[in-house]
Write a protein that holds these residues in place. Structure first.
Motif, short mmCIF file in Angstrom:
data_model
loop_
_atom_site.label_atom_id
_atom_site.label_comp_id
_atom_site.label_asym_id
_atom_site.label_seq_id
_atom_site.Cartn_x
_atom_site.Cartn_y
_atom_site.Cartn_z
N ALA A 162 17.68 101.43 44.08
CA ALA A 162 17.95 101.61 45.52
C ALA A 162 18.70 100.40 46.07
O ALA A 162 19.62 100.55 46.88
N LYS A 163 18.32 99.20 45.65
CA LYS A 163 19.02 97.98 46.10
C LYS A 163 20.48 98.01 45.65
O LYS A 163 21.38 97.67 46.42
N HIS A 164 20.70 98.42 44.39
CA HIS A 164 22.07 98.52 43.89
C HIS A 164 22.85 99.55 44.69
O HIS A 164 24.02 99.33 45.02
N ALA A 165 22.23 100.68 44.98
CA ALA A 165 22.90 101.76 45.72
C ALA A 165 23.32 101.29 47.11
O ALA A 165 24.45 101.53 47.55
N LEU A 166 22.41 100.62 47.80
CA LEU A 166 22.72 100.16 49.16
C LEU A 166 23.75 99.05 49.16
O LEU A 166 24.61 98.99 50.04
N LEU A 167 23.68 98.16 48.16
CA LEU A 167 24.66 97.08 48.07
C LEU A 167 26.06 97.64 47.84
O LEU A 167 27.02 97.23 48.50
N GLU A 168 26.17 98.59 46.92
CA GLU A 168 27.48 99.18 46.63
C GLU A 168 28.02 99.93 47.83
O GLU A 168 29.22 99.83 48.15
N THR A 169 27.16 100.68 48.51
CA THR A 169 27.61 101.42 49.69
C THR A 169 28.01 100.47 50.81
O THR A 169 29.01 100.70 51.50
N ALA A 170 27.23 99.39 51.00
CA ALA A 170 27.55 98.42 52.05
C ALA A 170 28.90 97.75 51.78
O ALA A 170 29.68 97.50 52.71
N LEU A 171 29.19 97.45 50.52
CA LEU A 171 30.47 96.83 50.18
C LEU A 171 31.64 97.75 50.51
O LEU A 171 32.68 97.30 51.00
N THR A 172 31.45 99.05 50.27
CA THR A 172 32.53 100.00 50.62
C THR A 172 32.74 100.03 52.12
O THR A 172 33.87 100.21 52.60
N ARG A 173 31.65 99.84 52.90
CA ARG A 173 31.76 99.88 54.35
C ARG A 173 32.40 98.60 54.92
O ARG A 173 32.82 98.58 56.06
N VAL A 174 32.42 97.54 54.11
CA VAL A 174 33.15 96.34 54.52
C VAL A 174 34.63 96.48 54.20
O VAL A 174 35.49 96.10 54.99
N VAL A 175 34.92 97.06 53.05
CA VAL A 175 36.32 97.25 52.63
C VAL A 175 37.00 98.31 53.48
O VAL A 175 38.18 98.18 53.84
N LEU A 176 36.27 99.36 53.83
CA LEU A 176 36.85 100.48 54.56
C LEU A 176 37.58 100.09 55.84
O LEU A 176 38.72 100.50 56.06
N PRO A 177 36.99 99.29 56.73
CA PRO A 177 37.70 98.98 57.99
C PRO A 177 38.82 97.95 57.85
O PRO A 177 39.54 97.72 58.81
N MET A 178 38.94 97.32 56.68
CA MET A 178 39.98 96.29 56.54
C MET A 178 41.37 96.82 56.86
O MET A 178 42.04 96.35 57.78
N PRO A 179 41.86 97.82 56.10
CA PRO A 179 43.20 98.34 56.42
C PRO A 179 43.26 99.03 57.78
O PRO A 179 44.29 98.97 58.46
N ILE A 180 42.15 99.64 58.19
CA ILE A 180 42.15 100.42 59.43
C ILE A 180 42.25 99.53 60.66
O ILE A 180 42.95 99.85 61.63
N LEU A 181 41.55 98.40 60.64
CA LEU A 181 41.47 97.55 61.82
C LEU A 181 42.31 96.28 61.72
O LEU A 181 42.41 95.53 62.69
#
Length: 313
Positions: free
Chosen positions: A218-237
């Motif tokens: 579960a920790k791995h799953a949340l860490l990986e998902t959280a990292l995608t949510r940091v990368v996601l707004p980079m190009p957008i914002l």
């Protein structure tokens, strides 16, 4: 799915907006056809050639874009990954990047953005364990409060920075949404899915059998998902403010200021369409972890050297 390019191609299909308009009956028909094809029991009159031809209509044959892998239930349309590009979310991104934000507008656009993100995170979570509605409400409130607090705090600091010229202050304000949204996205994922950290998530062996419930996974799953949510707004914002600062100096937009908002909307939509598949392709949805890294009771319960778990999207 073991390579970034393979996942990128896969998620380009997952975010295909056409999946939003597939009817329930058509989806069931497509799922059944795929099952028959896999088991070599196609209905009379349906040939392998026809099935391969149908595969060009990928939106019909991608139940993973519509059906949750844990619950086998249809994900509510606006909260599918293909719904991330729908008007309510795209409108929120455009609103976040509007210049000369007031306190009220900053609060409103951050609330709209994080409300949609919270629902997407909840709808695409690992659902191998039930999650009470109270947890959703707690996560939602925490994500919205963190986003608004960070955004408002950064805006106040910039307004009080007397060293900046008005033009420089305006340019910096355009980049405020990124740290605010990135920080809030991490809070959003953790708060919306923190039940997984407490109860663990199911891990499966090579045969698809549930080996146990792991908090480490579960920790791995949340860490990986959280990292995608940091990368996601980079190009957008980050990209749209840079592009718009250049376009606004052109004679076309100077002479037609009413076109600035439509042009900015198109730029944001293009950035979103690029960033979304890139971000969610960083890690496989069904991630793999060595059993030696998990809890001892799970490692002893299977002979498999690795197990898989649904990371969520």
């Amino acid at each position: 799915q073991t390579s970034f390019y393979g996942r990128f191609r896969h998620f380009l299909d997952i975010i295909d907006p056409r999946t939003l308009f597939v009817t329930e009956s058509r989806l069931k028909e497509a799922v059944q056809l795929l099952e028959d094809y896999k088991h070599g029991t196609l209905p009379p009159g349906v040939t392998n050639k026809e099935v391969r031809a149908l595969k060009t209509l990928k939106f019909l044959l991608l139940p993973s874009a519509i059906i949750h892998p844990d619950t086998n239930e249809t994900i509510f349309m606006p909260f599918r990954m293909s719904g991330m590009l729908c008007p309510n979310n795209s409108l929120g991104v455009v609103g976040l990047l509007l210049p000369n934000q007031t306190l009220a507008s900053t609060v409103f656009w951050q609330w709209l953005n994080q409300s949609h993100n919270a629902c997407v995170n909840y709808a695409n979570r690992n659902a191998s364990k039930p999650s009470p509605t109270s947890k959703f409400i707690q996560g939602y409130l925490g994500a919205v409060i963190s986003a608004v607090s960070i955004a408002v705090g950064l805006n106040v600091l910039i307004q009080r920075a007397n060293k900046f010229t008005p033009a420089t202050r305006l340019l910096i304000q355009r980049f405020v949404p990124f740290p605010a949204v990135a920080s809030a996205n991490i809070c959003n994922v953790v708060l919306m899915r923190h039940t997984e950290l407490e109860e663990g998530i199911d891990v499966l062996d090579n045969n698809g059998n549930v080996v146990g419930s792991s908090r480490v996974a579960a920790k791995h799953a949340l860490l990986e998902t959280a990292l995608t949510r940091v990368v996601l707004p980079m190009p957008i914002l980050v990209l749209p403010p840079i592009i718009m600062s250049v376009l606004e100096k052109t004679s076309l937009l100077r002479s037609r200021p009413r076109m600035i908002l439509p042009v900015q909307s198109l730029v944001c939509l293009a950035a979103f369409g690029l960033a979304l598949p890139l971000a969610i392709s960083l890690f496989p949805q069904m991630s793999e972890i060595e059993t030696s890294q998990l809890e001892p009771e799970i490692a002893m319960a299977t002979t498999s050297k690795t197990v898989v778990y649904n990371k969520g999207l």
